[in-house]
Design an enzyme around this catalytic site. Structure first.
Site, mmCIF file in Angstrom:
data_model
loop_
_atom_site.group_PDB
_atom_site.id
_atom_site.type_symbol
_atom_site.label_atom_id
_atom_site.label_comp_id
_atom_site.label_asym_id
_atom_site.label_seq_id
_atom_site.Cartn_x
_atom_site.Cartn_y
_atom_site.Cartn_z
ATOM 1 N N ILE A 1 0.830 -1.200 0.000
ATOM 2 C CA ILE A 1 0.000 0.000 0.000
ATOM 3 C C ILE A 1 0.863 1.249 0.000
ATOM 4 O O ILE A 1 0.622 2.215 -0.710
ATOM 5 C CB ILE A 1 -0.954 0.020 1.218
ATOM 6 C CG1 ILE A 1 -1.904 -1.169 1.192
ATOM 7 C CG2 ILE A 1 -1.746 1.328 1.252
ATOM 8 C CD1 ILE A 1 -2.748 -1.295 2.445
ATOM 9 N N GLY A 2 1.894 1.248 0.839
ATOM 10 C CA GLY A 2 2.768 2.417 0.948
ATOM 11 C C GLY A 2 3.981 2.084 1.798
ATOM 12 O O GLY A 2 4.071 1.011 2.391
ATOM 13 N N GLY B 1 7.423 4.042 4.245
ATOM 14 C CA GLY B 1 8.026 5.235 4.827
ATOM 15 C C GLY B 1 9.391 4.905 5.382
ATOM 16 O O GLY B 1 9.964 3.847 5.085
ATOM 17 N N SER B 2 9.906 5.805 6.213
ATOM 18 C CA SER B 2 11.255 5.633 6.742
ATOM 19 C C SER B 2 11.352 4.459 7.708
ATOM 20 O O SER B 2 12.424 3.885 7.890
ATOM 21 C CB SER B 2 11.709 6.919 7.433
ATOM 22 O OG SER B 2 10.810 7.262 8.475
ATOM 23 N N GLY C 1 9.227 1.585 7.670
ATOM 24 C CA GLY C 1 8.842 0.288 7.145
ATOM 25 C C GLY C 1 7.830 0.403 6.030
ATOM 26 O O GLY C 1 7.696 1.443 5.388
ATOM 27 N N VAL D 1 3.725 -0.773 4.488
ATOM 28 C CA VAL D 1 2.352 -1.133 4.846
ATOM 29 C C VAL D 1 1.760 -1.952 3.701
ATOM 30 O O VAL D 1 1.801 -1.540 2.538
ATOM 31 C CB VAL D 1 1.486 0.113 5.115
ATOM 32 C CG1 VAL D 1 0.060 -0.302 5.479
ATOM 33 C CG2 VAL D 1 2.090 0.960 6.224
ATOM 34 N N LYS E 1 1.338 -3.283 8.956
ATOM 35 C CA LYS E 1 2.518 -2.411 9.026
ATOM 36 C C LYS E 1 3.720 -3.269 9.404
ATOM 37 O O LYS E 1 3.774 -3.843 10.493
ATOM 38 C CB LYS E 1 2.286 -1.322 10.079
ATOM 39 C CG LYS E 1 3.411 -0.314 10.223
ATOM 40 C CD LYS E 1 3.026 0.757 11.248
ATOM 41 C CE LYS E 1 4.101 1.797 11.447
ATOM 42 N NZ LYS E 1 3.709 2.843 12.412
ATOM 43 N N ASP F 1 1.525 14.788 15.681
ATOM 44 C CA ASP F 1 1.827 14.785 14.243
ATOM 45 C C ASP F 1 0.552 14.785 13.404
ATOM 46 O O ASP F 1 0.410 14.015 12.444
ATOM 47 C CB ASP F 1 2.701 13.576 13.888
ATOM 48 C CG ASP F 1 3.466 13.765 12.583
ATOM 49 O OD1 ASP F 1 3.677 14.929 12.184
ATOM 50 O OD2 ASP F 1 3.849 12.758 11.961
#
Length: 425
Positions: free
Chosen positions: A107-108, A110-111, A113, A115, A130, A220
Protein backbone atom coordinates in the site's frame (compact mmCIF):
# COMPACT_ATOMS: atom_id res chain seq x y z
CA UNK A 1 19.96 38.75 17.80
CA UNK A 2 18.49 39.19 21.29
CA UNK A 3 19.59 37.02 24.20
CA UNK A 4 16.07 35.62 24.48
CA UNK A 5 16.05 34.61 20.82
CA UNK A 6 19.51 33.06 21.20
CA UNK A 7 18.14 30.97 24.06
CA UNK A 8 15.10 29.87 22.08
CA UNK A 9 17.19 28.82 19.08
CA UNK A 10 20.20 27.44 20.95
CA UNK A 11 18.98 23.85 20.79
CA UNK A 12 18.73 23.89 16.97
CA UNK A 13 22.26 23.31 15.73
CA UNK A 14 23.71 22.83 12.25
CA UNK A 15 20.46 22.58 10.33
CA UNK A 16 21.14 21.11 6.91
CA UNK A 17 19.08 20.28 3.86
CA UNK A 18 17.70 17.82 2.91
CA UNK A 19 18.23 16.46 6.40
CA UNK A 20 18.51 17.90 9.89
CA UNK A 21 21.26 16.82 12.26
CA UNK A 22 21.71 18.04 15.78
CA UNK A 23 25.18 16.96 16.92
CA UNK A 24 27.30 18.08 19.85
CA UNK A 25 24.43 18.18 22.32
CA UNK A 26 25.53 19.08 25.86
CA UNK A 27 25.80 16.45 28.55
CA UNK A 28 22.70 17.76 30.31
CA UNK A 29 20.38 17.34 27.36
CA UNK A 30 17.88 14.68 26.37
CA UNK A 31 18.87 13.48 22.91
CA UNK A 32 16.64 11.89 20.35
CA UNK A 33 18.02 12.68 16.93
CA UNK A 34 16.18 11.23 13.96
CA UNK A 35 16.39 13.21 10.82
CA UNK A 36 13.72 13.95 8.21
CA UNK A 37 12.46 17.48 7.56
CA UNK A 38 9.86 16.33 5.05
CA UNK A 39 8.27 14.06 7.62
CA UNK A 40 9.23 14.08 11.28
CA UNK A 41 11.81 16.03 13.22
CA UNK A 42 13.25 14.62 16.42
CA UNK A 43 15.63 16.88 18.28
CA UNK A 44 17.23 17.48 21.65
CA UNK A 45 16.41 20.05 24.28
CA UNK A 46 18.76 21.62 26.78
CA UNK A 47 17.11 21.33 30.16
CA UNK A 48 19.93 22.94 32.13
CA UNK A 49 17.85 26.14 32.41
CA UNK A 50 14.98 24.22 33.98
CA UNK A 51 17.35 22.39 36.32
CA UNK A 52 18.81 25.72 37.51
CA UNK A 53 15.30 26.97 38.14
CA UNK A 54 14.55 23.81 40.10
CA UNK A 55 17.64 24.32 42.27
CA UNK A 56 16.29 27.74 43.23
CA UNK A 57 12.99 26.22 44.21
CA UNK A 58 13.04 24.61 47.65
CA UNK A 59 10.04 22.43 46.88
CA UNK A 60 11.76 20.89 43.91
CA UNK A 61 15.10 20.71 45.68
CA UNK A 62 14.13 17.96 48.06
CA UNK A 63 11.68 16.08 45.86
CA UNK A 64 11.91 14.95 42.27
CA UNK A 65 9.12 16.36 40.13
CA UNK A 66 6.54 14.08 38.60
CA UNK A 67 8.11 14.78 35.21
CA UNK A 68 11.46 13.35 36.37
CA UNK A 69 9.88 9.91 36.13
CA UNK A 70 9.41 10.43 32.41
CA UNK A 71 12.91 11.44 31.32
CA UNK A 72 13.78 10.64 27.72
CA UNK A 73 16.47 8.12 26.85
CA UNK A 74 19.85 9.25 25.61
CA UNK A 75 21.00 8.89 22.03
CA UNK A 76 23.45 6.11 22.84
CA UNK A 77 20.71 4.08 24.53
CA UNK A 78 18.21 4.75 21.77
CA UNK A 79 20.55 3.60 19.04
CA UNK A 80 21.75 0.38 20.70
CA UNK A 81 21.32 -2.54 18.35
CA UNK A 82 18.43 -4.98 18.69
CA UNK A 83 19.69 -8.36 17.57
CA UNK A 84 17.30 -10.90 19.02
CA UNK A 85 13.53 -11.36 19.26
CA UNK A 86 14.14 -12.13 22.95
CA UNK A 87 15.16 -8.52 23.64
CA UNK A 88 12.99 -5.89 25.31
CA UNK A 89 10.33 -5.45 22.61
CA UNK A 90 9.56 -9.11 22.25
CA UNK A 91 9.32 -9.61 26.02
CA UNK A 92 6.47 -7.11 26.29
CA UNK A 93 3.30 -8.99 27.24
CA UNK A 94 0.72 -7.74 24.77
CA UNK A 95 -1.50 -10.83 25.15
CA UNK A 96 -2.70 -10.37 21.59
CA UNK A 97 -4.51 -13.30 20.02
CA UNK A 98 -2.48 -14.70 17.08
CA UNK A 99 -3.89 -13.68 13.70
CA UNK A 100 -4.00 -16.08 10.76
CA UNK A 101 -3.50 -13.77 7.79
CA UNK A 102 -2.50 -13.40 4.15
CA UNK A 103 -0.26 -10.53 3.01
CA UNK A 104 -1.35 -8.77 -0.18
CA UNK A 105 -0.01 -5.90 -2.27
CA UNK A 106 2.09 -3.02 -0.99
CA UNK A 107 0.00 0.00 0.00
CA UNK A 108 2.77 2.42 0.95
CA UNK A 109 6.12 2.79 2.67
CA UNK A 110 8.03 5.24 4.83
CA UNK A 111 11.26 5.63 6.74
CA UNK A 112 10.27 3.02 9.34
CA UNK A 113 8.84 0.29 7.14
CA UNK A 114 6.13 -0.76 4.71
CA UNK A 115 2.35 -1.13 4.85
CA UNK A 116 0.66 -4.03 3.05
CA UNK A 117 -2.90 -4.99 2.28
CA UNK A 118 -3.87 -8.07 4.29
CA UNK A 119 -6.77 -10.40 5.06
CA UNK A 120 -7.56 -12.16 8.33
CA UNK A 121 -8.32 -15.71 7.19
CA UNK A 122 -10.37 -16.49 10.28
CA UNK A 123 -13.01 -13.82 9.70
CA UNK A 124 -12.17 -12.47 6.19
CA UNK A 125 -11.51 -9.05 7.71
CA UNK A 126 -9.45 -6.71 5.54
CA UNK A 127 -6.46 -5.21 7.37
CA UNK A 128 -3.47 -2.96 6.88
CA UNK A 129 -0.27 -4.73 7.93
CA UNK A 130 2.52 -2.41 9.03
CA UNK A 131 5.86 -4.21 8.72
CA UNK A 132 8.86 -2.73 10.50
CA UNK A 133 12.43 -3.95 10.30
CA UNK A 134 13.73 -3.32 13.83
CA UNK A 135 17.23 -1.82 13.77
CA UNK A 136 17.74 -0.13 17.15
CA UNK A 137 16.22 0.62 20.51
CA UNK A 138 14.78 3.92 19.30
CA UNK A 139 12.53 1.98 16.94
CA UNK A 140 11.63 -0.40 19.77
CA UNK A 141 10.61 2.51 21.97
CA UNK A 142 8.59 4.12 19.20
CA UNK A 143 6.71 0.94 18.32
CA UNK A 144 6.13 0.04 21.96
CA UNK A 145 4.68 3.47 22.67
CA UNK A 146 2.47 3.35 19.57
CA UNK A 147 1.09 -0.12 20.38
CA UNK A 148 0.49 0.63 24.04
CA UNK A 149 -1.51 3.70 23.05
CA UNK A 150 -3.43 2.13 20.15
CA UNK A 151 -4.56 -1.02 21.95
CA UNK A 152 -6.62 1.04 24.44
CA UNK A 153 -8.31 3.26 21.85
CA UNK A 154 -11.77 2.70 20.43
CA UNK A 155 -13.27 5.59 18.47
CA UNK A 156 -14.87 5.91 15.06
CA UNK A 157 -12.36 8.58 14.01
CA UNK A 158 -9.22 6.71 15.09
CA UNK A 159 -7.65 3.79 13.24
CA UNK A 160 -8.36 0.54 15.10
CA UNK A 161 -5.58 -1.72 16.36
CA UNK A 162 -6.06 -5.50 15.90
CA UNK A 163 -2.80 -6.94 17.20
CA UNK A 164 0.92 -7.46 16.55
CA UNK A 165 3.50 -10.19 16.12
CA UNK A 166 7.20 -10.69 15.51
CA UNK A 167 8.55 -12.95 12.78
CA UNK A 168 11.24 -11.77 10.39
CA UNK A 169 9.82 -8.28 10.81
CA UNK A 170 7.62 -6.73 13.47
CA UNK A 171 4.04 -6.71 12.16
CA UNK A 172 1.28 -4.46 13.42
CA UNK A 173 -2.28 -5.24 12.28
CA UNK A 174 -4.46 -2.16 11.82
CA UNK A 175 -7.83 -1.19 10.40
CA UNK A 176 -7.70 -0.86 6.61
CA UNK A 177 -8.97 2.52 5.39
CA UNK A 178 -9.67 2.27 1.68
CA UNK A 179 -9.85 5.91 0.60
CA UNK A 180 -6.24 6.88 1.32
CA UNK A 181 -5.10 9.96 3.19
CA UNK A 182 -6.18 13.59 3.00
CA UNK A 183 -2.74 14.35 1.56
CA UNK A 184 -3.12 11.79 -1.24
CA UNK A 185 -6.61 13.08 -2.04
CA UNK A 186 -5.26 16.63 -2.31
CA UNK A 187 -2.57 15.46 -4.71
CA UNK A 188 -5.15 13.61 -6.77
CA UNK A 189 -8.10 16.03 -6.76
CA UNK A 190 -6.68 19.37 -5.67
CA UNK A 191 -7.90 21.59 -2.84
CA UNK A 192 -11.16 20.68 -1.08
CA UNK A 193 -14.39 22.62 -1.11
CA UNK A 194 -15.53 24.01 2.25
CA UNK A 195 -18.24 21.36 2.62
CA UNK A 196 -15.74 18.51 2.59
CA UNK A 197 -13.22 20.41 4.71
CA UNK A 198 -15.91 21.12 7.33
CA UNK A 199 -17.00 17.48 7.44
CA UNK A 200 -13.46 16.16 7.88
CA UNK A 201 -12.51 18.87 10.40
CA UNK A 202 -15.46 17.97 12.60
CA UNK A 203 -14.38 14.33 12.61
CA UNK A 204 -10.71 15.11 13.24
CA UNK A 205 -11.70 17.23 16.24
CA UNK A 206 -13.99 14.49 17.52
CA UNK A 207 -11.09 12.02 17.43
CA UNK A 208 -8.75 14.55 19.06
CA UNK A 209 -11.26 15.34 21.80
CA UNK A 210 -11.31 11.62 22.61
CA UNK A 211 -7.49 11.41 22.61
CA UNK A 212 -7.09 14.48 24.79
CA UNK A 213 -9.63 13.13 27.27
CA UNK A 214 -7.29 10.15 27.56
CA UNK A 215 -4.35 12.55 28.10
CA UNK A 216 -2.80 11.58 24.74
CA UNK A 217 -0.99 14.18 22.60
CA UNK A 218 -0.76 13.00 19.00
CA UNK A 219 2.04 15.44 18.00
CA UNK A 220 1.83 14.79 14.24
CA UNK A 221 -1.61 15.82 12.99
CA UNK A 222 -1.36 16.53 9.25
CA UNK A 223 -3.06 15.53 6.01
CA UNK A 224 -0.82 12.49 5.53
CA UNK A 225 -1.95 11.08 8.91
CA UNK A 226 -5.69 11.57 8.37
CA UNK A 227 -7.15 8.62 6.47
CA UNK A 228 -10.58 8.72 4.82
CA UNK A 229 -12.70 5.65 4.05
CA UNK A 230 -15.11 5.15 1.15
CA UNK A 231 -17.95 6.73 3.16
CA UNK A 232 -16.01 9.89 4.01
CA UNK A 233 -15.22 8.86 7.60
CA UNK A 234 -11.94 10.39 8.79
CA UNK A 235 -9.51 8.29 10.84
CA UNK A 236 -6.52 9.66 12.77
CA UNK A 237 -3.51 7.39 12.22
CA UNK A 238 0.22 7.04 12.97
CA UNK A 239 0.80 7.24 16.73
CA UNK A 240 4.54 6.62 16.45
CA UNK A 241 5.52 9.86 18.21
CA UNK A 242 2.41 10.30 20.35
CA UNK A 243 2.77 10.75 24.10
CA UNK A 244 0.63 10.69 27.21
CA UNK A 245 0.64 13.83 29.27
CA UNK A 246 1.68 13.06 32.84
CA UNK A 247 -1.07 15.34 34.16
CA UNK A 248 -4.78 14.58 34.31
CA UNK A 249 -5.45 17.56 32.06
CA UNK A 250 -3.89 17.06 28.61
CA UNK A 251 -3.87 20.84 28.14
CA UNK A 252 -1.57 21.44 31.10
CA UNK A 253 1.95 22.22 29.92
CA UNK A 254 4.50 19.50 30.50
CA UNK A 255 8.00 20.97 30.72
CA UNK A 256 10.16 18.07 29.62
CA UNK A 257 8.95 17.49 26.10
CA UNK A 258 11.11 16.79 23.05
CA UNK A 259 10.92 18.50 19.67
CA UNK A 260 8.86 16.07 17.63
CA UNK A 261 6.46 16.51 14.75
CA UNK A 262 6.42 17.67 11.15
CA UNK A 263 7.84 21.16 10.81
CA UNK A 264 5.19 22.69 8.53
CA UNK A 265 2.43 21.67 10.97
CA UNK A 266 4.43 22.32 14.15
CA UNK A 267 3.38 24.77 16.87
CA UNK A 268 5.81 27.48 18.04
CA UNK A 269 6.00 26.17 21.61
CA UNK A 270 7.33 22.82 20.34
CA UNK A 271 10.37 24.65 18.96
CA UNK A 272 11.05 27.03 21.84
CA UNK A 273 12.18 24.27 24.21
CA UNK A 274 10.12 25.25 27.26
CA UNK A 275 7.55 22.48 27.12
CA UNK A 276 4.04 22.18 25.72
CA UNK A 277 0.66 20.48 26.04
CA UNK A 278 -2.04 18.97 23.84
CA UNK A 279 -2.63 22.48 22.48
CA UNK A 280 0.07 21.64 19.89
CA UNK A 281 -2.48 19.33 18.25
CA UNK A 282 -4.92 22.24 17.97
CA UNK A 283 -2.31 24.29 16.09
CA UNK A 284 -1.79 21.33 13.77
CA UNK A 285 -5.54 21.09 13.15
CA UNK A 286 -5.52 24.73 12.02
CA UNK A 287 -2.63 23.92 9.67
CA UNK A 288 -4.50 20.86 8.42
CA UNK A 289 -7.62 22.91 7.63
CA UNK A 290 -5.41 25.41 5.80
CA UNK A 291 -3.88 22.47 3.92
CA UNK A 292 -7.31 21.17 2.87
CA UNK A 293 -8.62 24.55 1.72
CA UNK A 294 -5.49 25.54 -0.24
CA UNK A 295 -4.24 22.16 -1.46
CA UNK A 296 -0.73 22.87 -0.15
CA UNK A 297 1.13 22.56 3.13
CA UNK A 298 1.36 25.62 5.41
CA UNK A 299 4.38 27.91 4.95
CA UNK A 300 4.14 27.27 1.21
CA UNK A 301 6.54 30.14 0.48
CA UNK A 302 9.36 28.20 2.17
CA UNK A 303 10.83 25.17 0.43
CA UNK A 304 13.21 24.40 3.27
CA UNK A 305 12.46 23.82 6.95
CA UNK A 306 15.27 26.04 8.26
CA UNK A 307 13.45 29.38 7.72
CA UNK A 308 10.22 27.82 9.00
CA UNK A 309 11.92 26.81 12.25
CA UNK A 310 13.28 30.34 12.57
CA UNK A 311 9.79 31.77 12.00
CA UNK A 312 8.39 29.47 14.68
CA UNK A 313 11.18 30.38 17.10
CA UNK A 314 10.30 34.04 16.63
CA UNK A 315 6.60 33.34 17.28
CA UNK A 316 5.19 33.66 13.78
CA UNK A 317 2.47 31.73 12.03
CA UNK A 318 1.69 30.81 8.38
CA UNK A 319 0.12 33.47 6.17
CA UNK A 320 -3.55 32.97 5.35
CA UNK A 321 -4.64 33.53 1.73
CA UNK A 322 -7.26 36.16 0.92
CA UNK A 323 -9.38 33.47 -0.77
CA UNK A 324 -10.44 31.96 2.58
CA UNK A 325 -14.02 32.50 3.67
CA UNK A 326 -14.59 34.61 6.79
CA UNK A 327 -15.78 31.68 8.95
CA UNK A 328 -12.93 29.42 7.86
CA UNK A 329 -10.46 32.24 8.45
CA UNK A 330 -11.78 32.79 11.98
CA UNK A 331 -11.48 29.07 12.75
CA UNK A 332 -7.87 28.96 11.53
CA UNK A 333 -7.07 32.25 13.31
CA UNK A 334 -8.18 30.81 16.63
CA UNK A 335 -6.40 27.49 16.04
CA UNK A 336 -3.17 29.29 15.20
CA UNK A 337 -3.14 31.53 18.26
CA UNK A 338 0.52 32.00 19.17
CA UNK A 339 -0.24 31.81 22.89
CA UNK A 340 -1.30 28.20 23.65
CA UNK A 341 -3.25 29.42 26.69
CA UNK A 342 -5.49 31.41 24.33
CA UNK A 343 -5.76 28.61 21.78
CA UNK A 344 -9.08 26.70 22.09
CA UNK A 345 -9.43 23.05 23.09
CA UNK A 346 -10.80 20.40 20.74
CA UNK A 347 -14.15 20.53 22.57
CA UNK A 348 -14.33 24.30 22.16
CA UNK A 349 -13.52 24.14 18.44
CA UNK A 350 -16.30 21.58 17.96
CA UNK A 351 -18.67 24.44 18.86
CA UNK A 352 -17.17 26.82 16.29
CA UNK A 353 -19.43 27.98 13.44
CA UNK A 354 -17.11 26.41 10.85
CA UNK A 355 -17.80 22.98 12.37
CA UNK A 356 -21.36 23.40 13.60
CA UNK A 357 -22.82 24.75 10.36
CA UNK A 358 -22.36 21.71 8.13
CA UNK A 359 -23.73 21.68 4.58
CA UNK A 360 -26.96 19.65 4.85
CA UNK A 361 -26.88 18.83 1.14
CA UNK A 362 -23.29 17.57 1.24
CA UNK A 363 -22.88 13.92 0.26
CA UNK A 364 -19.40 12.46 0.28
CA UNK A 365 -20.18 9.83 -2.36
CA UNK A 366 -21.47 12.48 -4.76
CA UNK A 367 -18.47 14.71 -4.05
CA UNK A 368 -16.05 11.85 -4.64
CA UNK A 369 -17.79 10.69 -7.84
CA UNK A 370 -17.71 14.23 -9.25
CA UNK A 371 -14.02 14.55 -8.35
CA UNK A 372 -13.22 11.24 -10.09
CA UNK A 373 -15.24 12.25 -13.16
CA UNK A 374 -13.36 15.55 -13.35
CA UNK A 375 -10.08 13.69 -12.94
CA UNK A 376 -10.99 11.34 -15.81
CA UNK A 377 -11.91 14.28 -18.03
CA UNK A 378 -8.56 15.89 -17.35
CA UNK A 379 -6.76 12.61 -18.13
CA UNK A 380 -8.60 12.24 -21.44
CA UNK A 381 -7.89 15.89 -22.29
CA UNK A 382 -4.21 15.40 -21.49
CA UNK A 383 -4.05 12.23 -23.59
CA UNK A 384 -5.71 14.01 -26.53
CA UNK A 385 -3.27 16.90 -26.19
CA UNK A 386 -0.32 14.51 -26.10
CA UNK A 387 -1.63 12.69 -29.18
CA UNK A 388 -2.01 16.00 -31.02
CA UNK A 389 1.53 16.98 -30.08
CA UNK A 390 2.80 13.63 -31.42
CA UNK A 391 0.97 14.20 -34.72
CA UNK A 392 2.40 17.72 -34.99
CA UNK A 393 5.88 16.40 -34.28
CA UNK A 394 5.47 13.74 -37.00
CA UNK A 395 4.40 16.39 -39.55
CA UNK A 396 7.40 18.50 -38.61
CA UNK A 397 9.64 15.48 -39.12
CA UNK A 398 8.18 14.90 -42.61
CA UNK A 399 8.85 18.54 -43.49
CA UNK A 400 12.42 18.10 -42.29
CA UNK A 401 12.88 15.04 -44.51
CA UNK A 402 11.90 17.09 -47.59
CA UNK A 403 14.81 19.40 -46.90
CA UNK A 404 17.22 16.57 -47.65
CA UNK A 405 16.08 16.34 -51.30
CA UNK A 406 17.43 18.70 -53.97
CA UNK A 407 14.47 19.52 -56.18
CA UNK A 408 16.80 20.32 -59.10
CA UNK A 409 17.89 16.71 -59.12
CA UNK A 410 14.33 15.64 -59.78
CA UNK A 411 13.79 17.41 -63.17
CA UNK A 412 13.29 15.39 -66.34
CA UNK A 413 16.71 16.09 -67.87
CA UNK A 414 18.59 14.94 -64.82
CA UNK A 415 16.76 11.58 -64.81
CA UNK A 416 17.55 10.68 -68.47
CA UNK A 417 19.70 7.60 -68.77
CA UNK A 418 19.34 6.72 -65.11
CA UNK A 419 18.26 3.31 -63.93
CA UNK A 420 14.88 4.01 -62.48
CA UNK A 421 11.51 2.37 -62.60
CA UNK A 422 9.98 5.24 -64.63
CA UNK A 423 12.13 4.49 -67.73
CA UNK A 424 10.21 2.88 -70.58
CA UNK A 425 11.66 -0.10 -72.38
Amino acid sequence: MSEELKHRTSHIINIKSPSISIPNTPKDTDSIVLVSPSTIVHASFDYSVHEKEDKNNENNKSNKTEEDKYELTTKSESESEITSPNDELWNLEYNDKPINYIVGKLIGQGSYGKVYYGINQDNNQIMAIKQVDIKNKMMVDSLSAEINLLRDLNHENIVLYYGCEFKKTFNVFLEYVSGGSVASMLIRFGKFGESLAKSLTSQILSGLEYLHQKKIIHRDIKGANILVDEDGIAKISDFGISKKNIYENAYKKQTRMSLKGTVYWMAPEVVNGKGYSAKVDIWSVGCCVLEMLTGTHPWINFNDVQPVLYKLCTRNRPELPESLGSVARDFIDKSLSIDPEVRPTASELLKHQFVVEQDEDFNYHDYYDEAVAKENEEVLKEEAENEKNLDDDWIDDVDDIDDYFDESAMDDDSMIGKDNYLDEE
